[in-house]
Design a protein around this motif. Structure first.
Motif, short mmCIF file in Angstrom:
data_model
loop_
_atom_site.label_atom_id
_atom_site.label_comp_id
_atom_site.label_asym_id
_atom_site.label_seq_id
_atom_site.Cartn_x
_atom_site.Cartn_y
_atom_site.Cartn_z
N GLN A 1 -7.49 9.07 1.75
CA GLN A 1 -8.25 10.29 1.45
C GLN A 1 -7.91 11.41 2.41
OE1 GLN A 1 -12.19 8.55 1.68
NE2 GLN A 1 -12.40 8.50 -0.54
N SER A 2 -7.91 11.12 3.71
CA SER A 2 -7.76 12.18 4.71
C SER A 2 -6.32 12.66 4.85
CB SER A 2 -8.28 11.70 6.08
OG SER A 2 -7.52 10.60 6.54
N ASN A 3 -5.34 11.76 4.78
CA ASN A 3 -3.95 12.14 5.00
C ASN A 3 -3.20 12.52 3.73
OD1 ASN A 3 -4.55 10.90 7.63
ND2 ASN A 3 -2.35 11.09 7.96
N LEU A 4 -3.51 11.83 2.62
CA LEU A 4 -2.77 12.07 1.38
C LEU A 4 -3.60 12.80 0.33
CD1 LEU A 4 -0.80 8.71 0.99
CD2 LEU A 4 -0.16 10.80 2.21
N GLY A 5 -4.90 12.95 0.55
CA GLY A 5 -5.74 13.71 -0.37
C GLY A 5 -6.08 12.99 -1.65
N PHE A 6 -6.16 11.66 -1.63
CA PHE A 6 -6.50 10.91 -2.83
C PHE A 6 -7.95 11.12 -3.21
CE2 PHE A 6 -3.18 7.31 -3.28
CZ PHE A 6 -2.16 8.21 -3.00
N ASP A 7 -8.21 11.19 -4.52
CA ASP A 7 -9.60 11.28 -4.98
C ASP A 7 -10.10 9.88 -5.37
OD1 ASP A 7 -8.64 10.66 -7.55
OD2 ASP A 7 -8.56 12.76 -8.16
N ILE B 1 0.83 -1.20 0.00
CA ILE B 1 0.00 0.00 0.00
C ILE B 1 0.87 1.25 0.00
CG2 ILE B 1 -1.66 1.35 1.34
CD1 ILE B 1 -2.89 -1.31 2.25
N ALA B 2 1.93 1.25 0.81
CA ALA B 2 2.81 2.43 0.88
C ALA B 2 3.51 2.68 -0.45
CB ALA B 2 3.83 2.25 2.00
N LEU B 3 4.02 1.61 -1.07
CA LEU B 3 4.69 1.78 -2.37
C LEU B 3 3.72 2.29 -3.43
CD1 LEU B 3 6.97 -1.41 -2.49
CD2 LEU B 3 7.73 0.97 -2.30
N PHE B 4 2.52 1.74 -3.48
CA PHE B 4 1.54 2.17 -4.47
C PHE B 4 1.10 3.61 -4.21
CE2 PHE B 4 0.06 -2.52 -4.79
CZ PHE B 4 1.16 -2.80 -5.59
N ALA B 5 0.85 3.94 -2.95
CA ALA B 5 0.40 5.29 -2.61
C ALA B 5 1.45 6.32 -2.99
CB ALA B 5 0.07 5.38 -1.12
N LEU B 6 2.71 6.02 -2.70
CA LEU B 6 3.78 6.98 -3.02
C LEU B 6 4.00 7.07 -4.53
CD1 LEU B 6 6.14 6.03 -0.09
CD2 LEU B 6 4.94 8.21 -0.39
N ALA B 7 3.71 5.98 -5.26
CA ALA B 7 3.78 6.05 -6.72
C ALA B 7 2.70 6.99 -7.26
CB ALA B 7 3.60 4.65 -7.33
N VAL B 8 1.50 6.91 -6.70
CA VAL B 8 0.43 7.83 -7.11
C VAL B 8 0.82 9.27 -6.80
CG1 VAL B 8 -1.95 8.53 -6.64
CG2 VAL B 8 -1.40 6.11 -6.92
N VAL B 9 1.38 9.49 -5.61
CA VAL B 9 1.82 10.84 -5.23
C VAL B 9 2.84 11.36 -6.23
CG1 VAL B 9 3.13 12.14 -3.51
CG2 VAL B 9 1.32 10.59 -2.78
N HIS B 10 3.78 10.50 -6.65
CA HIS B 10 4.82 10.91 -7.61
C HIS B 10 4.22 11.17 -8.98
CE1 HIS B 10 8.87 10.93 -9.48
NE2 HIS B 10 8.24 10.33 -10.49
N MET B 11 3.39 10.25 -9.46
CA MET B 11 2.86 10.34 -10.82
C MET B 11 1.91 11.51 -11.00
SD MET B 11 2.20 6.28 -11.36
CE MET B 11 1.06 6.54 -12.72
N PHE B 12 1.19 11.85 -9.93
CA PHE B 12 0.23 12.96 -10.03
C PHE B 12 0.80 14.26 -9.48
CE2 PHE B 12 -2.27 9.20 -10.50
CZ PHE B 12 -3.27 9.55 -11.38
N ASP B 13 2.11 14.23 -9.16
CA ASP B 13 2.82 15.43 -8.70
C ASP B 13 2.06 16.10 -7.57
OD1 ASP B 13 4.96 17.12 -8.71
OD2 ASP B 13 4.15 18.47 -10.24
#
Length: 409
Positions: A343-349, A293-305
């Motif tokens: 959603q709450s901590n990283l702001g994912f939609d 989950i952490a690796l995937f979440a950080l990949a999303v953070v990177h890819m979506f800047d």
């Protein structure tokens, strides 16, 4: 595995949804695609409403149950399991920080679904406000769970367990069956808006990285366990391979418990220690799931800047370690429990959440295998610390009734 069992699995349906979403995006008419965009909007709004309720209803009885448990050694085992899970997340954060700049390069996606006016917009939306925020749900769960333990309220504990059963029923009969439709809509939208190839190619690299990291995680756990106990870590790990292989096939920690128990005993862990630590670990130790989950979440953070600070990521990992305790016992349960924190901590939609779900389920069994194999390492450590006894004195007896919910995925 029979064909009927294969086609009935969530992994199979998710894969089919992804493939169909990609293929149909090549020729789907806009008016029909908007039907799925409308469904995705409604479903994501329902998740916004339901996730805080899920968190409260699952964590409350889990906290109350742990409070009624086995005293000193339950606390020790839970502390080791939580530390292992959180450290796994922190390692994932470090690996992502060091590797994503060259692994993913400058690949960026501004949005999964770039909606122009009148194009791929929903036909209608229905607002579904949540009864309370995710953090409110978490704090309430802790307060109520601990209070039930303090006052020894059997009535409230029974009510909390019944609420948990109701929420689990909603997950099993409504949320999980609709996830493939949700994922189909996301990949359909990505394909029709021209950014599908970038997203898929980037996430393929992260999927491979996650598999490698879960394997390395297990090796490190046994190196540590070997150093603490004085046992050969590779022999101990080899004895746990049947549990690892079983978990790969079942994607269920609960279904693997008998094999995990036998493997732990083969490593010299006494019956009373293995019989306590392994079922408890199946409930609260999800280091492999945390890694993915952490690796995937950080990949999303990177890819979506996305503008996410290190402090936010660390807070996300600490809270996610708690969420893992109450992850529902269904395929993909860990990622569903993580949705609120994403959603709450990283702001994912909603679309980023759907991408996370699809990636997580794609290699679900590797995380589960790491979880259960790690339980064997914890059993070795706890056996060494307790010298084969799971009681601090004659009054510190093991009472696992009400503590162990061994339906962890």
């Amino acid at each position: 595995m029979s064909f009927k069992k294969l086609t009935g699995s969530l992994l199979f349906r998710i894969i089919v949804a992804i493939v169909l979403g990609i293929v149909f995006s090549l020729f789907f008419p806009e008016w029909l695609a908007r039907v799925f965009v409308t469904f995705n909007g409604l479903f994501s709004n329902f998740l916004d409403l339901f996730i805080p309720v899920l968190i409260f209803s699952l964590i409350t009885p889990a906290i109350a149950g742990i409070g009624r448990g086995a005293g000193k050694w339950l606390g020790v085992t839970a502390g080791i399991a939580y530390s292992s899970t959180v450290l796994s997340g922190l390692v994932a954060f470090g690996v992502a920080t060091l590797s994503y700049n060259w692994l993913l390069g400058d690949e960026r996606v501004d949005t999964l679904v770039d909606i122009d006016e009148g194009a791929l917009s929903p036909y209608f939306t229905i607002e579904m406000p949540a009864p309370f925020e995710v953090m409110t749900a978490l704090i309430l769960a802790f307060c109520v769970g601990l209070a039930m333990t303090a006052v020894k309220s059997d009535t409230l504990h029974s009510a909390a367990r019944e609420l948990e059963s109701v929420v689990m029923k909603v997950i099993k009969t409504f949320v999980i069956p609709l996830l493939p439709v949700f994922v189909f809509g996301v990949f359909l939208s990505m394909g029709m808006n021209g950014n599908l190839i970038d997203v898929i190619s980037s996430f393929a690299k992260v999927l491979v990285l996650a598999v490698v990291m879960t394997v390395l995680l297990v090796v490190v756990q046994y190196l540590v366990a070997g150093a603490v106990t004085g046992r050969n870590p590779f022999t101990a790990l080899a004895n746990m391979l049947p549990a690892y292989a079983t978990a790969l096939g079942t994607s269920s920690s609960a279904a693997t418990i008998p094999v995990t128990l036998a493997s732990a005993k083969k490593n010299g862990v006494p019956d009373n220690v293995a019989g306590f630590v392994v079922p408890l670990g199946a409930t609260i130790h999800l280091a492999g799931s945390m890694m993915k989950i952490a690796l995937f979440a950080l990949a999303v953070v990177h890819m979506f800047d996305m503008d996410v600070s290190a402090g936010q990521v660390i807070g996300f990992i600490l809270l996610l370690g708690i969420m893992m305790i109450a992850a529902p016992g269904v395929p993909g349960g860990a990622i569903m429990a993580a949705v609120g924190v994403l959603q709450s901590n990283l702001g994912f939609d909603a679309d980023q959440i759907a991408l996370m779900i699809a990636a997580y389920i794609a290699i679900d069994s590797f995380g589960t295998a790491a979880n259960v194999t790690g339980d064997g390492a914890i059993a070795l450590v706890v056996n060494k610390l307790s010298k084969g006894r799971l009681r601090s004195d004659k009054d510190d007896e093991i009472e696992t009734d009400g503590v162990l919910n061994t339906s962890k995925p």
